[in-house]
Design a protein around this motif. Structure first.
Motif, PDB file in Angstrom:
ATOM      1  N   PHE A   1      29.227  71.847  43.546  1.00 34.21           N
ATOM      2  CA  PHE A   1      28.943  70.855  42.504  1.00 34.21           C
ATOM      3  C   PHE A   1      28.077  71.535  41.457  1.00 34.21           C
ATOM      4  O   PHE A   1      27.031  72.103  41.772  1.00 34.21           O
ATOM      5  N   ARG A   2      28.501  71.470  40.215  1.00 33.55           N
ATOM      6  CA  ARG A   2      27.720  72.073  39.139  1.00 33.55           C
ATOM      7  C   ARG A   2      26.395  71.317  39.003  1.00 33.55           C
ATOM      8  O   ARG A   2      26.319  70.121  39.223  1.00 33.55           O
ATOM      9  N   GLY A   3      25.375  72.045  38.603  1.00 32.14           N
ATOM     10  CA  GLY A   3      24.077  71.400  38.388  1.00 32.14           C
ATOM     11  C   GLY A   3      22.954  72.205  39.002  1.00 32.14           C
ATOM     12  O   GLY A   3      22.203  72.888  38.329  1.00 32.14           O
TER      13      GLY A   3
ATOM     14  N   LEU B   1      24.100  64.250  40.867  1.00 32.68           N
ATOM     15  CA  LEU B   1      24.765  65.547  40.954  1.00 32.68           C
ATOM     16  C   LEU B   1      26.067  65.547  41.749  1.00 32.68           C
ATOM     17  O   LEU B   1      26.984  66.301  41.419  1.00 32.68           O
ATOM     18  N   VAL B   2      26.133  64.759  42.804  1.00 33.81           N
ATOM     19  CA  VAL B   2      27.286  64.827  43.701  1.00 33.81           C
ATOM     20  C   VAL B   2      28.338  63.834  43.227  1.00 33.81           C
ATOM     21  O   VAL B   2      28.332  62.663  43.598  1.00 33.81           O
TER      22      VAL B   2
ATOM     23  N   MET C   1      23.971  64.648  34.629  1.00 27.31           N
ATOM     24  CA  MET C   1      23.099  65.814  34.582  1.00 27.31           C
ATOM     25  C   MET C   1      22.306  65.885  33.281  1.00 27.31           C
ATOM     26  O   MET C   1      22.789  65.484  32.230  1.00 27.31           O
ATOM     27  N   THR C   2      21.101  66.413  33.403  1.00 26.06           N
ATOM     28  CA  THR C   2      20.271  66.673  32.236  1.00 26.06           C
ATOM     29  C   THR C   2      20.748  67.952  31.565  1.00 26.06           C
ATOM     30  O   THR C   2      20.936  68.973  32.238  1.00 26.06           O
TER      31      THR C   2
ATOM     32  N   SER D   1      32.038  67.063  38.670  1.00 31.21           N
ATOM     33  CA  SER D   1      31.303  68.323  38.767  1.00 31.21           C
ATOM     34  C   SER D   1      31.739  69.165  39.953  1.00 31.21           C
ATOM     35  O   SER D   1      31.141  70.201  40.232  1.00 31.21           O
ATOM     36  N   ILE D   2      32.806  68.763  40.649  1.00 35.03           N
ATOM     37  CA  ILE D   2      33.191  69.418  41.895  1.00 35.03           C
ATOM     38  C   ILE D   2      34.259  70.480  41.667  1.00 35.03           C
ATOM     39  O   ILE D   2      35.128  70.337  40.809  1.00 35.03           O
ATOM     40  N   VAL D   3      34.177  71.580  42.407  1.00 38.47           N
ATOM     41  CA  VAL D   3      35.260  72.563  42.503  1.00 38.47           C
ATOM     42  C   VAL D   3      35.477  72.845  43.983  1.00 38.47           C
ATOM     43  O   VAL D   3      34.529  72.845  44.784  1.00 38.47           O
TER      44      VAL D   3
END
Length: 452
Positions: free
Chosen positions: A45-47, A193-194, A229-230, A198-200
């Protein structure tokens, strides 16, 4: 536990990558491999910890550490017992840019493995006893790390290179900041975040595309559609030309040095990667190893490394040497950096570097877990499924003119931000400080390269 399993793989196997698209619009990459009785799944997850609120350092790291400490109707003990009974390996971690999940299981347990993974991602419990236990474990690690020379050098380096930026803060927070994290903070970090957008996902093993698609779709059903996300600004590392000494009563100095480097999507990243291999990334064959260790015996190891984070590019290196040889070591490293910037590599060095980088690339694909990691990283880097087949050709195509130009851009005037922990001598003009605070992740080991 599942024994390590080797998967006979090479970059040529990239033609076997299947890109799946779920009904939610999320893509997953699969290498179907039926000769090995293990399925490896990597999720990111990106972040990452860059999403920590400034006053809640360590919340994302603590949240990730708690994802397998109970989920749904199972507390931590029941959750871990189920994993053990079914020989399912499931773990979660975080770094500055991502929160990650790693799953290994046998085909006959795949449905239950995904059920547990889905519960951990969508319904973590964050029970008070688990929170306090994991907080205590991380705090104990931070206290031990506080006066570890390697850790202290890395933490100080990032604070100096990224002042006022999330990358400059300790990824695991501090003992003090962790003490202020409450359950509500963990729930909020998880919510932000989850999420699906944002998932790969990368998977390798004995699973068909249709089955994996159905399993991923079921997992995604439990996640919110969008993360919150900020924004993190993209910055250039600061401090080149400055030296910081953190005094510590140890017999040798741990030294970290660095300067701005390329982002992963920069056009000249591959030439820069090749020239850095020649300088300090090539282990026993690099210029720094030859000059610092082989010719003069100043250190056991010395390295340089490209670290392209999502929001900053960094040339990063390290050396550990006797206190009375610290100045000589850094002078020699800077001299080599200036020399390669001014003159560039030789044609022989370029040919040798390309041969090694091309020949060793297959080692990134020799286990199912490594392949799954590569599939995930390539997606994080915004590359297509064909990149694995193109990568060696990109390295092979680098010309002597390109590598010399990359050397000038990467190394510039040779100015470095240098952080030395110990009682080093010979570092003229250095600012001296006493150790303080708590630790970050060990940083004398080079960070993982994104040069896929």
């Amino acid at each position: 536990m599942i024994a390590a399993t080797t998967l006979a793989a090479s970059p040529a196997r990239s033609t076997d990558i299947k890109e799946l698209t779920t009904r939610q619009g999320v893509k997953a990459w699969l290498v179907e491999e039926n000769t090995v009785p293990v399925i490896a799944v990597e999720i990111a997850f990106r972040g990452g910890t860059a999403q920590d609120p400034a006053d809640k350092g360590g919340v994302v790291s603590l949240m990730a550490a708690l994802l397998d400490e109970g989920a749904g109707d199972m507390d931590a003990e029941a959750f871990q017992e189920t994993l053990e009974e079914k020989a399912i390996e499931l773990s979660f971690s975080s770094n500055r840019d991502t929160v990650t999940a790693s799953l290994r299981t046998l085909p006959e347990n795949l449905d239950e493995a995904f059920s547990l993974l889905g519960a951990a991602l969508s319904r973590p419990r964050f029970d008070d006893d688990a929170v306090e236990r994991m907080r205590g474990q991380i705090a104990a690690q931070l206290r031990r790390a506080a006066l570890d020379p390697d850790d202290l050098a890395g933490r100080t380096f990032f604070a100096e290179a990224f002042p006022g930026h999330p990358y400059g803060r300790p990824s695991r927070g501090t003992v003090e900041s962790l003490a202020g994290v409450r359950r509500d903070d963990l729930v909020e970090a998880h919510r932000r975040l989850v999420a699906r957008d944002s998932i790969v996902i990368g998977a390798v093993g004995a699973v068909t595309p249709d089955r994996l698609t159905a399993l991923v779709e079921s997992l995604l059903d439990g996640l919110p559609e969008r993360s919150e996300m900020t924004p993190v600004p993209t910055v250039e590392p600061q401090g080149a030309g400055r030296t910081e000494i953190v005094t510590l009563d140890v017999p040798q100095s741990s030294i970290i040095f660095g300067r701005p480097g390329p982002l992963r999507n920069d056009d000249d990243f591959i030439p820069a990667y090749v020239v850095n291999h020649i300088l300090g990334g090539g282990s026993f064959s690099s210029r720094l190893f030859t000059e610092v260790r082989e010719k003069r015996g100043l250190a056991y190891s010395v390295y340089s490394h490209l670290a392209p984070y999502d929001h900053a590019g960094l040339l990063y290196g390290g050396v550990a040497t006797r206190n009375d040889r610290a100045g000589q070591s850094i002078d020699l490293i800077q001299a080599e950096i200036r020399r390669i910037a001014e003159q560039g590599p030789t044609t022989e060095e370029l040919a040798s570097a390309k041969k090694y980088l091309i020949g060793s690339y297959a080692l990134r694909f020799d286990t199912s877990t490594k392949i799954a990691n590569q599939l995930t990283q390539l997606q994080l880097d915004h590359f297509g499924v064909d990149y694995i087949t193109r990568r060696n050709a990109l390295v092979d195509a680098v010309t002597i003119e390109e590598v010399k130009a990359a050397a000038k851009r990467l190394f510039g005037d040779g100015a470095l931000l240098v952080v030395a922990v110990g009682k080093p001598t010979g570092l003229e003009g250095a600012r001296i400080r006493a150790p303080g605070g708590t630790g970050d992740e060990p940083a004398a080991t080079p960070p993982e390269s994104n040069a896929r």
